[in-house]
Motif scaffolding. Structure first.
Motif, PDB file in Angstrom:
ATOM      1  N   PRO A  42       0.786  -1.234   0.000  1.00 16.31           N
ATOM      2  CA  PRO A  42       0.000   0.000   0.000  1.00 16.31           C
ATOM      3  C   PRO A  42       0.821   1.291   0.000  1.00 16.31           C
ATOM      4  N   ASP A  43       2.042   1.260   0.533  1.00 16.57           N
ATOM      5  CA  ASP A  43       2.835   2.484   0.680  1.00 16.57           C
ATOM      6  C   ASP A  43       4.267   2.220   0.221  1.00 16.57           C
ATOM      7  N   VAL A  44       4.620   2.693  -0.979  1.00 11.39           N
ATOM      8  CA  VAL A  44       5.960   2.519  -1.535  1.00 11.39           C
ATOM      9  C   VAL A  44       6.549   3.891  -1.819  1.00 11.39           C
ATOM     10  N   THR A  45       7.749   4.136  -1.313  1.00  8.23           N
ATOM     11  CA  THR A  45       8.422   5.414  -1.492  1.00  8.23           C
ATOM     12  C   THR A  45       9.815   5.174  -2.055  1.00  8.23           C
ATOM     13  N   PHE A  46      10.178   5.956  -3.076  1.00  2.00           N
ATOM     14  CA  PHE A  46      11.536   5.914  -3.599  1.00  2.00           C
ATOM     15  C   PHE A  46      12.253   7.168  -3.148  1.00  2.00           C
ATOM     16  N   VAL A  47      13.409   6.995  -2.515  1.00  2.00           N
ATOM     17  CA  VAL A  47      14.226   8.104  -2.043  1.00  2.00           C
ATOM     18  C   VAL A  47      15.530   8.087  -2.829  1.00  2.00           C
ATOM     19  N   GLY A  48      15.793   9.189  -3.512  1.00  7.30           N
ATOM     20  CA  GLY A  48      17.025   9.314  -4.280  1.00  7.30           C
ATOM     21  C   GLY A  48      18.004  10.246  -3.598  1.00  7.30           C
ATOM     22  N   ILE A  49      19.278   9.899  -3.712  1.00  6.14           N
ATOM     23  CA  ILE A  49      20.354  10.749  -3.209  1.00  6.14           C
ATOM     24  C   ILE A  49      21.180  11.182  -4.424  1.00  6.14           C
ATOM     25  N   GLN A  50      21.341  12.476  -4.605  1.00  7.41           N
ATOM     26  CA  GLN A  50      22.100  12.999  -5.730  1.00  7.41           C
ATOM     27  C   GLN A  50      23.587  12.644  -5.575  1.00  7.41           C
ATOM     28  N   PRO A  51      24.143  11.892  -6.532  1.00 13.23           N
ATOM     29  CA  PRO A  51      25.572  11.556  -6.460  1.00 13.23           C
ATOM     30  C   PRO A  51      26.443  12.683  -7.013  1.00 13.23           C
ATOM     31  N   ALA A  52      27.701  12.669  -6.633  1.00  9.72           N
ATOM     32  CA  ALA A  52      28.690  13.569  -7.237  1.00  9.72           C
ATOM     33  C   ALA A  52      29.524  12.784  -8.242  1.00  9.72           C
ATOM     34  N   ILE A  53      29.959  11.592  -7.839  1.00 14.32           N
ATOM     35  CA  ILE A  53      30.841  10.772  -8.676  1.00 14.32           C
ATOM     36  C   ILE A  53      30.329   9.342  -8.705  1.00 14.32           C
ATOM     37  N   VAL A  54      30.114   8.835  -9.915  1.00 14.43           N
ATOM     38  CA  VAL A  54      29.793   7.421 -10.090  1.00 14.43           C
ATOM     39  C   VAL A  54      30.815   6.890 -11.081  1.00 14.43           C
ATOM     40  N   ALA A  55      31.850   6.282 -10.546  1.00 18.93           N
ATOM     41  CA  ALA A  55      32.926   5.744 -11.368  1.00 18.93           C
ATOM     42  C   ALA A  55      33.520   4.540 -10.646  1.00 18.93           C
ATOM     43  N   PHE A  56      33.977   3.599 -11.423  1.00 21.09           N
ATOM     44  CA  PHE A  56      34.531   2.372 -10.866  1.00 21.09           C
ATOM     45  C   PHE A  56      35.682   2.687  -9.907  1.00 21.09           C
ATOM     46  N   TYR A  57      35.619   2.145  -8.714  1.00 20.98           N
ATOM     47  CA  TYR A  57      36.606   2.287  -7.640  1.00 20.98           C
ATOM     48  C   TYR A  57      36.716   3.694  -7.061  1.00 20.98           C
ATOM     49  N   ALA A  58      35.826   4.592  -7.420  1.00 24.75           N
ATOM     50  CA  ALA A  58      35.836   5.923  -6.807  1.00 24.75           C
ATOM     51  C   ALA A  58      35.314   5.801  -5.372  1.00 24.75           C
ATOM     52  N   PRO A  59      35.803   6.630  -4.469  1.00 23.75           N
ATOM     53  CA  PRO A  59      35.286   6.586  -3.096  1.00 23.75           C
ATOM     54  C   PRO A  59      33.928   7.273  -3.001  1.00 23.75           C
ATOM     55  N   LEU A  60      33.197   6.933  -1.966  1.00 21.82           N
ATOM     56  CA  LEU A  60      31.945   7.615  -1.661  1.00 21.82           C
ATOM     57  C   LEU A  60      32.288   9.033  -1.191  1.00 21.82           C
ATOM     58  N   THR A  61      31.591  10.041  -1.701  1.00 14.99           N
ATOM     59  CA  THR A  61      31.886  11.415  -1.298  1.00 14.99           C
ATOM     60  C   THR A  61      31.275  11.723   0.069  1.00 14.99           C
ATOM     61  N   ASP A  62      31.834  12.707   0.731  1.00 21.06           N
ATOM     62  CA  ASP A  62      31.343  13.094   2.062  1.00 21.06           C
ATOM     63  C   ASP A  62      29.898  13.576   2.014  1.00 21.06           C
ATOM     64  N   MET A  63      29.508  14.272   0.931  1.00 18.23           N
ATOM     65  CA  MET A  63      28.137  14.781   0.836  1.00 18.23           C
ATOM     66  C   MET A  63      27.128  13.634   0.812  1.00 18.23           C
ATOM     67  N   VAL A  64      27.468  12.586   0.079  1.00 18.70           N
ATOM     68  CA  VAL A  64      26.563  11.438  -0.017  1.00 18.70           C
ATOM     69  C   VAL A  64      26.581  10.645   1.288  1.00 18.70           C
ATOM     70  N   LYS A  65      27.736  10.506   1.913  1.00 17.95           N
ATOM     71  CA  LYS A  65      27.799   9.847   3.231  1.00 17.95           C
ATOM     72  C   LYS A  65      26.901  10.572   4.229  1.00 17.95           C
ATOM     73  N   ASP A  66      26.964  11.913   4.215  1.00 17.63           N
ATOM     74  CA  ASP A  66      26.127  12.704   5.134  1.00 17.63           C
ATOM     75  C   ASP A  66      24.642  12.478   4.859  1.00 17.63           C
ATOM     76  N   ALA A  67      24.270  12.401   3.575  1.00 16.01           N
ATOM     77  CA  ALA A  67      22.868  12.158   3.216  1.00 16.01           C
ATOM     78  C   ALA A  67      22.416  10.791   3.704  1.00 16.01           C
ATOM     79  N   VAL A  68      23.274   9.786   3.559  1.00 14.36           N
ATOM     80  CA  VAL A  68      22.942   8.431   4.028  1.00 14.36           C
ATOM     81  C   VAL A  68      22.736   8.440   5.538  1.00 14.36           C
TER      82      VAL A  68
END
Length: 157
Positions: free
Chosen positions: A112-138
């Protein structure tokens, strides 16, 4: 012996931890394992979240929240609640085998209740680290799970 899981609310995390900010979902799953949030069952969807549909169908929760990196053109780390019909029109970070709207639309046929939550990425590349902005959002989403109903209705993004 198979353990039966019962849950009112399920969090499905989506993403690939080897692809920079697409690792937002896996990081959220790790946080939830290390610091569980009462009332939530977490399913790691990885890059093939549609494979968890049978689990969700068996559990029959009242609410499902899906979290993934999503490029919606805002500042990295921004969080948005995104309607499933909008997913097709957006460029989604696509490390997944099927479009995410397939999962969302299918979930809506029996939840009955489905929600999609998106987090805006900065970098999506193989072996790139997770950015601090995305870590904070998580971390913000993890913290908000304890009072999700209020968070989901508050214009925070």
């Amino acid at each position: 012996m198979t353990e039966s899981i019962s849950a009112e609310r399920i969090l499905i995390t989506v993403g690939n931890s080897m692809m920079g900010d697409d690792g937002a979902g896996p990081l959220l799953a790790t946080l939830c394992r290390e610091q569980p949030v009462a009332g939530w069952t977490v399913i790691e969807g990885g890059t093939m979240p549609e494979d968890c549909l049978h689990q969700v169908r068996k559990i029959k929760p009242k609410q499902v929240v899906v979290v993934d990196a999503a490029d919606f053109g805002e500042k990295p780390g921004e969080i948005r609640f995104i309607e499933s019909d909008t997913i097709n029109d957006m460029f989604m970070v696509s490390t997944h085998s099927l479009p995410l709207n397939f999962l969302i639309d299918e979930l809506k046929t029996f939840i009955p209740d489905v929600t999609f939550v998106g987090i805006q990425p900065a970098i999506v590349a193989f072996y790139a680290p997770l950015t601090d902005m995305v870590k904070d959002a998580v971390e913000q989403i993890h913290y908000a799970l304890s009072d999700w109903q209020q968070y989901a209705t508050f214009e925070h993004c």
